[in-house]
Design a protein around this motif. Sequence first.
Motif, mmCIF file in Angstrom:
data_model
loop_
_atom_site.group_PDB
_atom_site.id
_atom_site.type_symbol
_atom_site.label_atom_id
_atom_site.label_comp_id
_atom_site.label_asym_id
_atom_site.label_seq_id
_atom_site.Cartn_x
_atom_site.Cartn_y
_atom_site.Cartn_z
ATOM 1 N N MET A 1 0.748 -1.183 0.108
ATOM 2 C CA MET A 1 0.087 -0.072 0.028
ATOM 3 C C MET A 1 0.897 1.231 -0.009
ATOM 4 S SD MET A 1 -3.368 0.639 -0.160
ATOM 5 C CE MET A 1 -4.303 1.738 0.068
ATOM 6 N N ALA A 2 1.937 1.178 0.722
ATOM 7 C CA ALA A 2 3.039 2.247 0.781
ATOM 8 C C ALA A 2 3.460 2.701 -0.503
ATOM 9 C CB ALA A 2 4.108 1.902 1.845
ATOM 10 N N ILE A 3 3.544 1.763 -1.643
ATOM 11 C CA ILE A 3 3.998 1.794 -2.954
ATOM 12 C C ILE A 3 2.876 2.359 -3.833
ATOM 13 C CG2 ILE A 3 5.216 0.820 -4.776
ATOM 14 C CD1 ILE A 3 6.933 -0.604 -2.858
ATOM 15 N N LEU A 4 1.807 1.493 -3.496
ATOM 16 C CA LEU A 4 0.621 1.514 -4.508
ATOM 17 C C LEU A 4 0.004 2.914 -4.529
ATOM 18 C CD1 LEU A 4 -0.898 0.235 -6.713
ATOM 19 C CD2 LEU A 4 -2.288 -0.452 -4.761
ATOM 20 N N SER A 5 0.068 3.621 -3.396
ATOM 21 C CA SER A 5 -0.861 4.852 -3.239
ATOM 22 C C SER A 5 -0.143 6.101 -3.899
ATOM 23 C CB SER A 5 -0.878 5.202 -1.591
ATOM 24 O OG SER A 5 -2.005 4.265 -1.242
ATOM 25 N N PRO A 6 1.094 6.197 -3.571
ATOM 26 C CA PRO A 6 1.653 7.354 -4.371
ATOM 27 C C PRO A 6 1.911 7.240 -5.873
ATOM 28 C CG PRO A 6 3.154 6.780 -2.515
ATOM 29 C CD PRO A 6 2.113 5.750 -2.630
ATOM 30 N N CYS A 7 1.931 5.996 -6.334
ATOM 31 C CA CYS A 7 2.042 5.501 -7.797
ATOM 32 C C CYS A 7 0.498 6.019 -8.220
ATOM 33 C CB CYS A 7 2.179 4.267 -7.940
ATOM 34 S SG CYS A 7 3.908 3.724 -7.933
ATOM 35 N N LEU A 8 -0.526 5.673 -7.706
ATOM 36 C CA LEU A 8 -1.852 5.797 -7.862
ATOM 37 C C LEU A 8 -1.976 7.400 -8.015
ATOM 38 C CD1 LEU A 8 -4.303 4.374 -9.202
ATOM 39 C CD2 LEU A 8 -5.276 4.484 -6.739
ATOM 40 N N SER A 9 -1.531 7.992 -7.171
ATOM 41 C CA SER A 9 -1.816 9.615 -7.147
ATOM 42 C C SER A 9 -0.963 10.121 -8.356
ATOM 43 C CB SER A 9 -0.988 10.237 -5.992
ATOM 44 O OG SER A 9 -1.793 9.849 -4.824
ATOM 45 N N VAL A 10 0.131 9.555 -8.582
ATOM 46 C CA VAL A 10 0.801 10.127 -9.846
ATOM 47 C C VAL A 10 0.047 9.732 -11.259
ATOM 48 C CG1 VAL A 10 2.837 9.894 -11.398
ATOM 49 C CG2 VAL A 10 3.323 10.126 -8.838
ATOM 50 N N LEU A 11 -0.561 8.589 -11.252
ATOM 51 C CA LEU A 11 -1.380 8.348 -12.276
ATOM 52 C C LEU A 11 -2.551 9.249 -12.401
ATOM 53 C CD1 LEU A 11 -1.962 5.996 -14.616
ATOM 54 C CD2 LEU A 11 -3.241 5.055 -13.100
ATOM 55 N N ILE A 12 -3.200 9.439 -11.506
ATOM 56 C CA ILE A 12 -4.526 10.550 -11.391
ATOM 57 C C ILE A 12 -4.042 12.039 -11.973
ATOM 58 C CG2 ILE A 12 -6.008 11.537 -9.925
ATOM 59 C CD1 ILE A 12 -6.185 9.067 -8.441
ATOM 60 N N THR A 13 -3.100 12.274 -11.381
ATOM 61 C CA THR A 13 -2.523 13.580 -11.863
ATOM 62 C C THR A 13 -1.922 13.803 -13.260
ATOM 63 O OG1 THR A 13 -1.404 13.765 -9.349
ATOM 64 C CG2 THR A 13 -0.587 15.418 -11.060
ATOM 65 N N THR A 14 -1.482 12.438 -13.631
ATOM 66 C CA THR A 14 -0.707 12.665 -15.071
ATOM 67 C C THR A 14 -2.105 12.386 -15.867
ATOM 68 O OG1 THR A 14 1.044 11.348 -14.410
ATOM 69 C CG2 THR A 14 0.489 11.261 -16.787
ATOM 70 N N ALA A 15 -3.184 12.002 -15.747
ATOM 71 C CA ALA A 15 -4.450 11.931 -16.617
ATOM 72 C C ALA A 15 -5.118 12.902 -16.394
ATOM 73 C CB ALA A 15 -5.363 10.849 -15.988
ATOM 74 N N TYR A 16 -5.164 13.949 -15.453
ATOM 75 C CA TYR A 16 -5.642 15.235 -15.347
ATOM 76 C C TYR A 16 -4.869 16.201 -16.307
ATOM 77 C CZ TYR A 16 -7.960 19.152 -13.562
ATOM 78 O OH TYR A 16 -8.924 20.363 -13.636
ATOM 79 N N THR A 17 -3.603 16.107 -16.054
ATOM 80 C CA THR A 17 -2.683 16.726 -16.855
ATOM 81 C C THR A 17 -2.810 16.655 -18.546
ATOM 82 O OG1 THR A 17 -1.115 17.072 -15.236
ATOM 83 C CG2 THR A 17 -0.400 17.439 -17.359
ATOM 84 N N ALA A 18 -3.069 15.254 -18.927
ATOM 85 C CA ALA A 18 -3.410 14.973 -20.422
ATOM 86 C C ALA A 18 -4.560 15.561 -20.671
ATOM 87 C CB ALA A 18 -3.250 13.389 -20.283
ATOM 88 N N ALA A 19 -5.753 15.602 -19.745
ATOM 89 C CA ALA A 19 -6.873 16.081 -20.044
ATOM 90 C C ALA A 19 -6.889 17.751 -20.299
ATOM 91 C CB ALA A 19 -7.997 15.801 -19.000
ATOM 92 N N LEU A 20 -6.049 18.362 -19.608
ATOM 93 C CA LEU A 20 -5.710 19.552 -19.709
ATOM 94 C C LEU A 20 -5.164 20.126 -21.233
ATOM 95 C CD1 LEU A 20 -4.471 20.851 -16.584
ATOM 96 C CD2 LEU A 20 -6.677 21.288 -17.187
#
Length: 51
Positions: A1-20
């Motif tokens: 969970m300690a590795i998966l949570s930050p990776c998921l945060s980066v994925l969400i942020t990257t997807a939002y940036t791609a939408a912009l």
Amino acid sequence: MAILSPCLSVLITTAYTAALRSEPRPGLWKLAGYGAPSVLICLLLLLVAMK
């Protein structure tokens, strides 16, 4: 969970940036509608990872 949570945060942020950067640009309400929950999810994931 300690590795998966930050990776998921980066994925969400990257997807939002791609939408912009997409064409045609999404409307302001759509960006705000997806941006606010994205920030909340990222914060919750990071809080869970810190525990």
